[in-house]
Design a protein around this motif. Structure first.
Motif, PDB file in Angstrom:
ATOM      1  N   LYS A  63      34.351  37.963  51.595  1.00  0.00           N
ATOM      2  CA  LYS A  63      34.599  37.017  50.502  1.00  0.00           C
ATOM      3  C   LYS A  63      33.408  36.971  49.558  1.00  0.00           C
ATOM      4  O   LYS A  63      33.564  36.869  48.333  1.00  0.00           O
ATOM      5  N   ALA A  64      32.213  37.040  50.129  1.00  0.00           N
ATOM      6  CA  ALA A  64      31.005  36.976  49.308  1.00  0.00           C
ATOM      7  C   ALA A  64      30.938  38.156  48.338  1.00  0.00           C
ATOM      8  O   ALA A  64      30.498  38.014  47.195  1.00  0.00           O
ATOM      9  N   TYR A  65      31.390  39.328  48.791  1.00  0.00           N
ATOM     10  CA  TYR A  65      31.359  40.489  47.898  1.00  0.00           C
ATOM     11  C   TYR A  65      32.307  40.284  46.718  1.00  0.00           C
ATOM     12  O   TYR A  65      31.925  40.507  45.564  1.00  0.00           O
ATOM     13  N   PHE A  66      33.553  39.873  46.977  1.00  0.00           N
ATOM     14  CA  PHE A  66      34.497  39.638  45.879  1.00  0.00           C
ATOM     15  C   PHE A  66      34.009  38.535  44.947  1.00  0.00           C
ATOM     16  O   PHE A  66      34.202  38.594  43.731  1.00  0.00           O
ATOM     17  N   ARG A  67      33.332  37.518  45.532  1.00  0.00           N
ATOM     18  CA  ARG A  67      32.800  36.436  44.698  1.00  0.00           C
ATOM     19  C   ARG A  67      31.708  36.964  43.785  1.00  0.00           C
ATOM     20  O   ARG A  67      31.631  36.614  42.594  1.00  0.00           O
ATOM     21  N   GLU A  68      30.854  37.835  44.298  1.00  0.00           N
ATOM     22  CA  GLU A  68      29.782  38.402  43.486  1.00  0.00           C
ATOM     23  C   GLU A  68      30.337  39.282  42.367  1.00  0.00           C
ATOM     24  O   GLU A  68      29.839  39.270  41.237  1.00  0.00           O
ATOM     25  N   VAL A  69      31.413  40.036  42.664  1.00  0.00           N
ATOM     26  CA  VAL A  69      32.042  40.877  41.635  1.00  0.00           C
ATOM     27  C   VAL A  69      32.573  40.013  40.499  1.00  0.00           C
ATOM     28  O   VAL A  69      32.400  40.333  39.311  1.00  0.00           O
ATOM     29  N   SER A  70      33.235  38.910  40.840  1.00  0.00           N
ATOM     30  CA  SER A  70      33.777  38.038  39.789  1.00  0.00           C
ATOM     31  C   SER A  70      32.664  37.352  39.006  1.00  0.00           C
ATOM     32  O   SER A  70      32.763  37.197  37.778  1.00  0.00           O
ATOM     33  N   GLU A  71      31.588  36.936  39.692  1.00  0.00           N
ATOM     34  CA  GLU A  71      30.471  36.304  38.980  1.00  0.00           C
ATOM     35  C   GLU A  71      29.801  37.293  38.028  1.00  0.00           C
ATOM     36  O   GLU A  71      29.363  36.910  36.935  1.00  0.00           O
ATOM     37  N   ASP A  72      29.736  38.566  38.430  1.00  0.00           N
ATOM     38  CA  ASP A  72      29.197  39.590  37.528  1.00  0.00           C
ATOM     39  C   ASP A  72      30.042  39.691  36.258  1.00  0.00           C
ATOM     40  O   ASP A  72      29.501  39.847  35.152  1.00  0.00           O
ATOM     41  N   TYR A  73      31.362  39.586  36.425  1.00  0.00           N
ATOM     42  CA  TYR A  73      32.221  39.697  35.246  1.00  0.00           C
ATOM     43  C   TYR A  73      32.057  38.477  34.341  1.00  0.00           C
ATOM     44  O   TYR A  73      32.025  38.612  33.111  1.00  0.00           O
ATOM     45  N   HIS A  74      31.949  37.280  34.930  1.00  0.00           N
ATOM     46  CA  HIS A  74      31.712  36.080  34.114  1.00  0.00           C
ATOM     47  C   HIS A  74      30.412  36.235  33.317  1.00  0.00           C
ATOM     48  O   HIS A  74      30.352  35.871  32.126  1.00  0.00           O
ATOM     49  N   ARG A  75      29.379  36.778  33.953  1.00  0.00           N
ATOM     50  CA  ARG A  75      28.108  36.973  33.243  1.00  0.00           C
ATOM     51  C   ARG A  75      28.264  38.019  32.133  1.00  0.00           C
ATOM     52  O   ARG A  75      27.690  37.874  31.046  1.00  0.00           O
ATOM     53  N   ALA A  82      27.616  36.116  23.565  1.00  0.00           N
ATOM     54  CA  ALA A  82      26.343  35.766  22.930  1.00  0.00           C
ATOM     55  C   ALA A  82      25.871  36.856  21.983  1.00  0.00           C
ATOM     56  O   ALA A  82      25.381  36.569  20.879  1.00  0.00           O
ATOM     57  N   THR A  83      26.030  38.114  22.390  1.00  0.00           N
ATOM     58  CA  THR A  83      25.567  39.226  21.560  1.00  0.00           C
ATOM     59  C   THR A  83      26.363  39.328  20.262  1.00  0.00           C
ATOM     60  O   THR A  83      25.781  39.536  19.181  1.00  0.00           O
ATOM     61  N   GLN A  84      27.688  39.180  20.357  1.00  0.00           N
ATOM     62  CA  GLN A  84      28.548  39.341  19.177  1.00  0.00           C
ATOM     63  C   GLN A  84      28.886  38.005  18.518  1.00  0.00           C
ATOM     64  O   GLN A  84      29.682  37.975  17.576  1.00  0.00           O
ATOM     65  N   ARG A  85      28.298  36.926  19.032  1.00  0.00           N
ATOM     66  CA  ARG A  85      28.520  35.581  18.475  1.00  0.00           C
ATOM     67  C   ARG A  85      30.017  35.226  18.453  1.00  0.00           C
ATOM     68  O   ARG A  85      30.571  34.812  17.436  1.00  0.00           O
ATOM     69  N   CYS A 166      41.954  39.158  34.041  1.00  0.00           N
ATOM     70  CA  CYS A 166      41.570  38.335  35.187  1.00  0.00           C
ATOM     71  C   CYS A 166      40.173  38.759  35.642  1.00  0.00           C
ATOM     72  O   CYS A 166      39.942  39.959  35.892  1.00  0.00           O
ATOM     73  N   PRO A 167      39.219  37.857  35.770  1.00  0.00           N
ATOM     74  CA  PRO A 167      37.852  38.231  36.136  1.00  0.00           C
ATOM     75  C   PRO A 167      37.664  38.502  37.626  1.00  0.00           C
ATOM     76  O   PRO A 167      36.523  38.647  38.081  1.00  0.00           O
ATOM     77  N   TYR A 168      38.738  38.566  38.371  1.00  0.00           N
ATOM     78  CA  TYR A 168      38.667  38.820  39.803  1.00  0.00           C
ATOM     79  C   TYR A 168      39.267  40.187  40.115  1.00  0.00           C
ATOM     80  O   TYR A 168      40.270  40.584  39.526  1.00  0.00           O
TER      81      TYR A 168
END
Length: 553
Positions: A63-75, A82-85, A166-168
């Protein structure tokens, strides 16, 4: 399979042919298209495990791996915004998002790129990990209620569109495009004048070229720009290894497809008159026999899908006639006071005999165009009365061949002939590319007569069918044992059936066996159709009285 319809059909479709003097131009095209974008191999748990193990060297899929993948996508989305405003906003509930994002498009101007990113919590298919009893992890793909991103953008080829991602993992997506936007950019590139109002062209200096563009849409025209955006917005699958990127490419499948046939009238008054008659006379268009003709499939007792016709938004300026068949529908309405639109919508293209992959786009266009064409053709009620030039009398007369063979004519009150016509117009002429055998009609014609195939024999059916062949309404297919119904035959059969079922039969019932309470029913409680029937009955009484013919006679 349904017969391939003609796209430009002013001389084919009787509805368009009859109203040609009032129509400025017509065109048909796809309208709104919702496409599911998925990496097919990542929808199976075993393939997910193999991919993450071999390509990403993930030692334990937790579960932690899938959570990290989704958090990477949110970032990733945060950095992109932010870059393209680009604003990231959450729309209020109950709003139409296409209208709500309009101010963002206005501020964005004519540039190409991402305009705004919306966040919304919705159901999505995501990969999940469960601890197993053996101490490892079990992978499954399940539906979860999660945050999703809507990227509203302006594409160089497709204009306004959006991608919902979907970010997951496995990052399933949905794409929404509209062919009207695509056509507008092509017309502009060739310098063709047009005026577009929302999802419709109200003016075009070259309608033939417009239709050529619409018919020229290929799967590649969709795949190339959409794949480019998916590679940009889903970096997880990006790789310099050409062998692996082929395994992880997105495939596009139809989720909702709309195909519209648009008739642009010269004057609003002419369209208003037609629309009023359509609303009043098409209440019975949702009968199974008519829907089977429209959609090209026979409706039997085994049918389990939706089957209804309704008039929606009757209190508004543009009421909609909508007929449903399984997960598909066809609707008709007036928009922008100049345009009569017939629109077929399918949420499951398999109902129409077409696969969901966008590789089947040409076949889907032919089938949906045919549905719109038949929906117009079956609306014979709105055609005005023609001047008698003796054609009906010639149909009633016997046909004598060069060899002297005599075939009886067509009688409007012949129950066997009407039963054969009923069978012909229901479904048979659409089956097998428009061909049918005599035995294909046998069961349906016998049921219409209230008989069995033993009491209404096949030889009798051949005799009745010969009457239609003698008049050129049914044609023999050369070098086969099959027949086909000619376009003129289709129209004559519908005319005969409607004269009998809608004029002679109801008026005879009102004269021979009237309902007692109808005589005391207040006029304000009668529908318009009852008023018209009653007016015909009164007119007949006045005519008979004037001629000195007693009603009893």
């Amino acid at each position: 399979m349904c017969p391939q319809p003609s796209v430009r059909r002013p001389a084919v479709n009787p509805f368009v042919e009859h109203h040609q003097q009032s129509i400025r131009f017509q065109y048909s095209c796809f309208d709104r298209m919702l496409l599911n974008a998925v990496v097919q191999t990542m929808q199976q748990p075993a393939r997910i495990v193999g991919f993450l193990d071999k390509s990403r060297q993930v030692p334990s899929i937790t579960k932690a791996y899938f959570r990290e993948v989704s958090e990477d996508y949110h970032r990733f989305v945060g950095r992109l915004a932010a870059t393209q405003r680009i604003p990231i906003v959450e729309p209020p509930k109950g709003v139409r998002r296409e209208n709500w994002v309009e101010p963002f498009y206005q501020r964005f101007g004519s540039r190409f790129g991402i305009v705004v990113i919306l966040k919304s919590r919705e159901n999505a298919r995501v990969a999940v990990s469960y601890p197993s009893s053996s101490g490892g992890n079990r992978i499954a793909v399940s539906t979860r209620f999660v945050w999703q991103y809507y990227f509203y953008l302006r594409d160089q080829h497709w204009g306004r569109m959006f991608l919902r991602i979907c970010p997951y993992f496995p990052f399933n997506a949905r794409v929404c495009v509209n062919q009207h936007e695509w056509l507008a950019r092509l017309l502009h590139a060739e310098g063709i004048f047009f005026r577009k109002a929302a999802n419709a062209f109200l003016q075009c200096s070259d309608p033939e070229r417009l239709q050529q563009f619409a018919d020229g849409l290929t799967p590649a025209d969709l795949e190339i720009p959409i794949q480019r955006w998916l590679r940009e917005l889903v970096p997880f699958y990006a790789s310099s290894d050409p062998n692996r990127i082929v395994d992880c490419v997105y495939r596009l499948f139809c989720s909702q497809v709309e195909y519209c046939t648009n008739l642009i009238f010269k004057e609003r008054a002419a369209l208003d008159r037609v629309a009023e008659r359509l609303l009043d006379l098409n209440r019975s268009i949702g009968r199974p026999d008519k829907l089977s003709t429209i959609f090209g499939y026979r409706i039997t007792k085994a049918y389990r899908g939706g089957l209804k016709t309704q008039i929606a938004d009757h209190h508004l300026g543009n009421p909609v006639i909508r007929s449903e068949y399984k997960d598909s529908s066809v609707k008709q309405y007036v928009r922008d006071h100049r345009l009569l639109r017939n629109e077929t919508t399918s949420y499951n293209t398999r109902d129409l005999g077409v696969g969901k992959s966008i590789r089947n786009l040409p076949q889907l266009r032919r089938v949906m165009s045919g549905i719109n064409d038949r929906y117009l053709a079956i609306q014979q009620d709105v055609l005005e009365t023609y001047i008698d030039r003796g054609q009906l009398a010639r149909l009633r007369q016997p046909t004598i061949t060069a060899s002297g063979r005599r075939t009886p004519g067509l009688k409007l009150d012949d129950p066997r002939l009407l039963a054969v016509m009923q069978a012909l117009t229901c479904f048979v002429h659409l089956a097998r590319g428009g061909r049918f055998r005599t035995r294909d009609l046998h069961q349906r014609a016998a049921e219409t007569l209230g008989l069995t195939t033993d009491t209404y024999r096949l030889s009798q059916l051949r005799y009745d069918l010969a009457k239609l062949r003698a008049k050129g309404l049914v044609l023999k297919v050369p070098k086969t044992q099959t027949y086909r119904l000619s376009p003129q035959g289709m129209r004559i059969c519908i005319l005969f059936l409607k004269l009998f079922h809608r004029v002679y039969a109801p008026l005879s019932a009102g004269v021979l066996k009237p309902l007692a309470h109808d005589a005391v029913l207040p006029d304000d409680r009668r529908c318009q159709l009852d008023h018209l029937y009653a007016a015909v009955d009164r007119a007949l009484d006045l005519l008979l009285d004037y001629l000195g013919v007693s009603a009893a006679a």
